[in-house]
Scaffold this active site. Structure first.
Site, PDB file in Angstrom:
ATOM      1  N   GLY A  52       2.246   3.064   5.541  1.00 33.36           N
ATOM      2  CA  GLY A  52       3.598   3.394   5.065  1.00 33.36           C
ATOM      3  C   GLY A  52       3.600   4.431   3.949  1.00 33.36           C
ATOM      4  N   TYR A  75      -4.467  -4.883   1.465  1.00 29.90           N
ATOM      5  CA  TYR A  75      -4.808  -6.208   1.954  1.00 29.90           C
ATOM      6  C   TYR A  75      -4.868  -6.121   3.468  1.00 29.90           C
ATOM      7  CZ  TYR A  75      -4.934 -11.287   1.331  1.00 29.90           C
ATOM      8  OH  TYR A  75      -5.326 -12.590   1.270  1.00 29.90           O
ATOM      9  N   VAL A 141       3.262  -1.909  -2.731  1.00 29.25           N
ATOM     10  CA  VAL A 141       2.959  -3.161  -2.024  1.00 29.25           C
ATOM     11  C   VAL A 141       4.224  -3.672  -1.339  1.00 29.25           C
ATOM     12  CG1 VAL A 141       2.302  -5.585  -2.346  1.00 29.25           C
ATOM     13  CG2 VAL A 141       1.086  -3.774  -3.596  1.00 29.25           C
ATOM     14  N   TYR A 237      20.893  -5.976   2.497  1.00 28.51           N
ATOM     15  CA  TYR A 237      19.833  -5.434   1.628  1.00 28.51           C
ATOM     16  C   TYR A 237      20.222  -5.490   0.143  1.00 28.51           C
ATOM     17  CZ  TYR A 237      15.509  -3.136   0.551  1.00 28.51           C
ATOM     18  OH  TYR A 237      14.248  -2.888   0.049  1.00 28.51           O
ATOM     19  N   VAL A 276      10.788   3.410   9.716  1.00 29.94           N
ATOM     20  CA  VAL A 276      10.048   2.388  10.454  1.00 29.94           C
ATOM     21  C   VAL A 276       8.681   2.213   9.804  1.00 29.94           C
ATOM     22  CG1 VAL A 276       9.080   1.749  12.691  1.00 29.94           C
ATOM     23  CG2 VAL A 276      11.143   3.161  12.583  1.00 29.94           C
TER      24      VAL A 276
HETATM   25  P1  NAI Z   1       3.827  -1.131   4.526  1.00 30.76           P
HETATM   26  O1  NAI Z   1       3.844  -2.493   5.099  1.00 30.76           O
HETATM   27  O2  NAI Z   1       3.641   0.029   5.425  1.00 30.76           O
HETATM   28  O3  NAI Z   1       2.661  -1.051   3.396  1.00 30.76           O
HETATM   29  C1  NAI Z   1       2.455  -2.092   2.498  1.00 30.76           C
HETATM   30  C2  NAI Z   1       1.150  -1.943   1.782  1.00 30.76           C
HETATM   31  O4  NAI Z   1       0.992  -3.073   0.901  1.00 30.76           O
HETATM   32  C3  NAI Z   1      -0.089  -1.961   2.710  1.00 30.76           C
HETATM   33  O5  NAI Z   1      -1.027  -1.028   2.217  1.00 30.76           O
HETATM   34  C4  NAI Z   1      -0.645  -3.370   2.535  1.00 30.76           C
HETATM   35  O6  NAI Z   1      -2.054  -3.495   2.755  1.00 30.76           O
HETATM   36  C5  NAI Z   1      -0.321  -3.610   1.062  1.00 30.76           C
HETATM   37  N1  NAI Z   1      -0.297  -5.013   0.686  1.00 30.76           N
HETATM   38  C6  NAI Z   1       0.506  -6.009   1.137  1.00 30.76           C
HETATM   39  N2  NAI Z   1       0.206  -7.172   0.501  1.00 30.76           N
HETATM   40  C7  NAI Z   1      -0.802  -6.900  -0.358  1.00 30.76           C
HETATM   41  C8  NAI Z   1      -1.552  -7.674  -1.276  1.00 30.76           C
HETATM   42  N3  NAI Z   1      -1.305  -8.960  -1.471  1.00 30.76           N
HETATM   43  N4  NAI Z   1      -2.540  -7.042  -1.963  1.00 30.76           N
HETATM   44  C9  NAI Z   1      -2.821  -5.728  -1.772  1.00 30.76           C
HETATM   45  N5  NAI Z   1      -2.116  -4.943  -0.946  1.00 30.76           N
HETATM   46  C10 NAI Z   1      -1.132  -5.525  -0.246  1.00 30.76           C
HETATM   47  O7  NAI Z   1       5.155  -1.023   3.658  1.00 30.76           O
HETATM   48  P2  NAI Z   1       6.119   0.184   3.212  1.00 30.76           P
HETATM   49  O8  NAI Z   1       7.315   0.162   4.057  1.00 30.76           O
HETATM   50  O9  NAI Z   1       5.366   1.432   3.010  1.00 30.76           O
HETATM   51  O10 NAI Z   1       6.615  -0.378   1.793  1.00 30.76           O
HETATM   52  C11 NAI Z   1       6.108   0.051   0.543  1.00 30.76           C
HETATM   53  C12 NAI Z   1       7.225  -0.021  -0.483  1.00 30.76           C
HETATM   54  O11 NAI Z   1       8.252   0.905  -0.112  1.00 30.76           O
HETATM   55  C13 NAI Z   1       7.892  -1.394  -0.579  1.00 30.76           C
HETATM   56  O12 NAI Z   1       8.194  -1.648  -1.928  1.00 30.76           O
HETATM   57  C14 NAI Z   1       9.180  -1.204   0.215  1.00 30.76           C
HETATM   58  O13 NAI Z   1      10.198  -2.078  -0.186  1.00 30.76           O
HETATM   59  C15 NAI Z   1       9.503   0.237  -0.169  1.00 30.76           C
HETATM   60  N6  NAI Z   1      10.466   0.918   0.716  1.00 30.76           N
HETATM   61  C16 NAI Z   1      10.326   0.893   2.088  1.00 30.76           C
HETATM   62  C17 NAI Z   1      11.277   1.509   2.885  1.00 30.76           C
HETATM   63  C18 NAI Z   1      11.183   1.496   4.383  1.00 30.76           C
HETATM   64  O14 NAI Z   1      12.164   1.800   5.039  1.00 30.76           O
HETATM   65  N7  NAI Z   1      10.031   1.204   4.943  1.00 30.76           N
HETATM   66  C19 NAI Z   1      12.434   2.232   2.299  1.00 30.76           C
HETATM   67  C20 NAI Z   1      12.424   2.275   0.854  1.00 30.76           C
HETATM   68  C21 NAI Z   1      11.484   1.607   0.108  1.00 30.76           C
END
Ligand code: NAI
EC number: 1.3.1.9
Length: 400
Positions: A52, A75, A141, A237, A276
């Site tokens: 992500g 993780y 995270v 949300y 996504v």
């Molecule tokens: P993702 O699921 O693609 O990535 C999450 C990351 O966190 C991965 O590298 C995973 O290994 C790591 N992770 C999870 N639990 C962990 C733990 N206990 N210890 C170490 N690493 C851990 O998620 P994404 O979508 O990139 O989300 C990242 C941030 O962006 C979040 O705060 C999310 O709320 C925010 N965000 C996401 C949006 C979306 O549409 N996807 C939009 C705006 C913000």
């Protein structure tokens, strides 16, 4: 073995190592041909850097002009008797390979970011690889759980509205079907636990740990990602449990900003576009909005994925020569194109027409599904998926 996509509900249960490498490579190629990030940081810590926005941050800052060395915490799990391993595990291996080919340091630390032991391991790595200091800390995270300190119990986040039930549709990627759901309001405990898992507390703990170990470089900045979205998505949300956690994150950015001012740095909650990712497909009720948003933004030529958002963020906002542009709540807005008035007018119109029978035709379901498959290394035309994969060789490959 031959690896095929396996999806349960909205969760990918398999990942393709060669396809994940391809996904990382395509993002690298994108930033290499983009306008470069100048004046960027050289020593970057990314917490949540395996997929992500975190992975896109890592790729943008290493290959998109700044030539950063990186330490990433994630993780993820490798192949075992239980399965082929997670996409993030293979992304980590691919990133490290490509970064080292260009002479960059790329350290992968796999373990629980919430734990003290991983924080200590990172501080040691900063000492070893970064001459003791970081220039940028990105907290990315996304987790459903956080272990309670000194306990076997967990805090669990809940994705629910607050004060009222909310109805909406999810799309089961497993069966390509639209599922109408009604979510009951969260209990007070669910609200509190979601703030514990997805709020700013752990971000602050990371920055405090790095301050206490004297690992903060001059001008060091820190960023964490947030979402606000248009009114249409607020019941599930912004006005729900996740929104409470994000408001906590925004408040944390202010206290961290004061702390980092001592180093001539700063802290910014960065509001991104809905995309996504492994995490976002979990949010009930959000998918129809994303299908309409993708359709409209692609037609208007304003669509961005994680990598386009991160390259633009660091090039035009965080490391451009001017002051970092923030709104009246001191939030850094990367959702400006998503929230464009005309875009939202068209998206609203489209969402109101979507239903179980027409979402594949009217919304960008094909793009949505393809992006989900690609997150897990599938659906790349350059990868021969009929070729046997020797997982043994990946078990022994150096992810750390
Ligand atoms: P993702 O699921 O693609 O990535 C999450 C990351 O966190 C991965 O590298 C995973 O290994 C790591 N992770 C999870 N639990 C962990 C733990 N206990 N210890 C170490 N690493 C851990 O998620 P994404 O979508 O990139 O989300 C990242 C941030 O962006 C979040 O705060 C999310 O709320 C925010 N965000 C996401 C949006 C979306 O549409 N996807 C939009 C705006 C913000």
């Amino acid at each position: 073995m031959i690896i095929e996509p396996v999806i349960k509900g909205v969760v990918a249960k398999s990942a393709h190592p060669v396809g994940c490498e391809q996904a990382v490579l395509q993002q690298i190629q994108y930033v290499k041909q983009s306008e470069p990030i100048t004046n960027g940081p050289k020593r970057v810590l990314i917490i949540g850097g395996s997929s992500g926005f975190g992975l896109a941050t890592r790729i943008a800052l290493t290959f998109g002009g700044s030539k950063a060395d990186t330490i990433s915490v994630s993780y993820e799990h490798g192949p075992s008797s239980k399965g082929v391993g997670s996409a993030g595990f293979y992304n980590n291996i691919a990133f490290k390979k490509f970064a080292e080919e260009e002479g960059r340091i790329a350290v992968n630390i796999q373990g629980d970011a919430f734990s003290d032991s991983i924080k200590e391991q990172v501080i040691e790595a900063v000492e070893t690889y970064f001459e003791g200091e970081v220039d940028l800390i990105v907290y990315s995270v996304a987790s459903g759980v956080r272990p309670k300190p000194n306990s076997d119990e967990m805090w669990r986040s809940a994705i629910k509205p607050i004060g009222q039930s909310v109805s909406g549709a999810s799309i089961l990627l497993e069966t390509d079907t639209w599922q109408q759901t009604t979510l009951p309001p969260a209990t007070d405990q669910e609200v509190d636990e979601t703030i514990k898992v997805m709020g700013g507390e752990d971000w602050e703990a990371w920055v405090d740990a790095l301050i206490n170990s004297e690992s903060i470089g001059e001008g060091c900045k820190t960023l964490a990602f947030s979402y606000i979205g248009p009114e249409l998505t607020h019941p599930i949300y912004l006005d729900g449990t996740l929104g409470r956690a994000k408001i906590d994150l925004h408040q944390t950015s202010h206290s961290l900003n004061l702390k980092l001012a001592n180093f001539n740095g700063g802290a910014y909650a960065t509001v991104c576009k809905a995309l996504v990712t492994k995490a976002s497909v979990f949010i009930p009720g959000l998918t129809p909005y994303i299908l309409a948003l993708y359709k409209v933004m692609k037609e208007r030529g304003t669509h961005e994925g994680c990598i386009e958002q991160m390259q633009r963020l660091f090039r035009d906002k965080v490391y451009s020569t001017g002051k970092i542009p923030v709104d009246c709540e001191r939030l850094l807005r990367m959702d400006d194109w998503e929230l464009d008035v005309e875009t939202q007018r068209e998206v609203n119109q489209l969402v109101s027409q979507l239903n179980a029978d027409n979402f594949k035709q009217l919304g960008d379901y094909q793009g949505f599904k393809q992006e989900f498959l690609r997150l897990n290394g599938f659906s790349f035309s350059d990868v021969d998926y009929s070729k046997e994969i020797d997982l043994e060789s990946w078990i022994n490959s150096d992810a750390d």
